[in-house]
Design an enzyme around this catalytic site. Structure first.
Site, PDB file in Angstrom:
ATOM      1  N   HIS A  52      39.048  47.884  43.894  1.00 33.36           N
ATOM      2  CA  HIS A  52      38.808  49.008  42.995  1.00 33.36           C
ATOM      3  C   HIS A  52      37.431  49.596  43.263  1.00 33.36           C
ATOM      4  CE1 HIS A  52      36.977  45.669  40.778  1.00 33.36           C
ATOM      5  NE2 HIS A  52      36.397  46.522  39.943  1.00 33.36           N
ATOM      6  N   HIS A 108      42.126  47.501  34.328  1.00 32.09           N
ATOM      7  CA  HIS A 108      40.661  47.525  34.442  1.00 32.09           C
ATOM      8  C   HIS A 108      40.219  48.903  34.930  1.00 32.09           C
ATOM      9  CE1 HIS A 108      36.649  45.902  34.981  1.00 32.09           C
ATOM     10  NE2 HIS A 108      36.649  46.258  36.260  1.00 32.09           N
TER      11      HIS A 108
END
Length: 253
Positions: A52, A108
């Protein structure tokens, strides 16, 4: 095959996986210095995997590319990541002799992915030992679905999280699931490992399923604990997860 968690910053791990010829795969290099030090005497690495876009996971990429300009960087199809190869859910990667499956695990962040292969799970900040990531961009429903997807992997999968949060997570887990013997055993193990200056990772998925409250939201005891904290009636697994995540956000041991 050799697996190394390289400490970075205060509590990050950059994962380094080496094959029999010393060629390495680098996962989430937030800082280039530990990677360059580890690879100083070896051949060029094979690739970088990114889970990410947060800076403590991608901050070292530019410097690593300055050293190895042809180094492939795999990451989600999100312009916030410095990936040279954009990948999506369900894709299969062959890197050297290794095979990886890409899993979408939003929650997230909205574009978070995980990589599964060779009995390893590189899950970034989605799943932690005895915990899970905060909901910065996703919903509780998305995150719970992502955790459920990871929990369905084989028992002996080695969970390679990106942070050494296990001791702090254990304090919360024992508060919400105090009658769980597997959790007490894991908490004792964690204290011993940290006292010796050793990582608490990787950890088997079987142990996480038995001890991590965020993977046990279908258990009646967790429903009841979350309901007591929220002052309401027990809900379903997603509701229990949302309450536990909100509880953890404000928890102080």
């Amino acid at each position: 095959m050799q697996l190394h968690p390289l400490p970075a910053f205060t509590d990050n791990y950059i994962w380094l996986l080496r094959d029999g010829n010393g060629r390495a795969l680098i996962v989430d290099p937030g800082d280039s210095a530990p990677v360059l030090a580890a690879l100083a005497d070896g051949p060029p690495p094979l690739a970088i995997l990114l889970t990410h876009h947060h800076s403590d996971h991608i901050g070292g990429v530019a410097d690593l590319l300055a050293h190895w300009p042809a180094l492939p960087v795999y990451g989600p199809d999100d312009p916030r990541l410095p990936a040279t190869h954009r990948i999506g859910a369900g894709e299969r990667l062959r890197i050297g002799d290794w095979h990886w499956q890409v899993l979408a695990v939003p929650g997230h962040t909205r574009s978070h992915v995980a990589y599964v292969g060779q009995g390893l799970l590189f899950c970034g900040d989605t799943l932690f030992s005895l915990g899970c990531g905060r909901l910065f961009e996703g919903t509780a429903e998305q995150m719970y679905a992502s955790l459920t997807r990871l929990a369905a992997l084989p028992d002996d999968t080695q969970v390679c999280c990106a942070h050494e949060y296990t001791a702090a997570n254990a304090a919360f887990a024992l508060t919400v699931d105090p009658d769980n013997p597997a959790l007490h055993a894991r908490a004792t193990q964690v204290r011993q490992l940290r006292a010796q200056g050793r990582p608490t990772l990787p950890v088997t998925l079987a142990l996480e399923r038995a001890s991590n409250p965020f993977l046990r939201c279908h258990i009646p005891a967790l429903h009841a604990a979350a309901a007591r904290w929220a002052g309401g009636k027990p809900g379903d697994a997603v509701d229990t997860f949302a309450r536990l995540r909100a509880w953890k956000d404000g928890f102080r041991a």
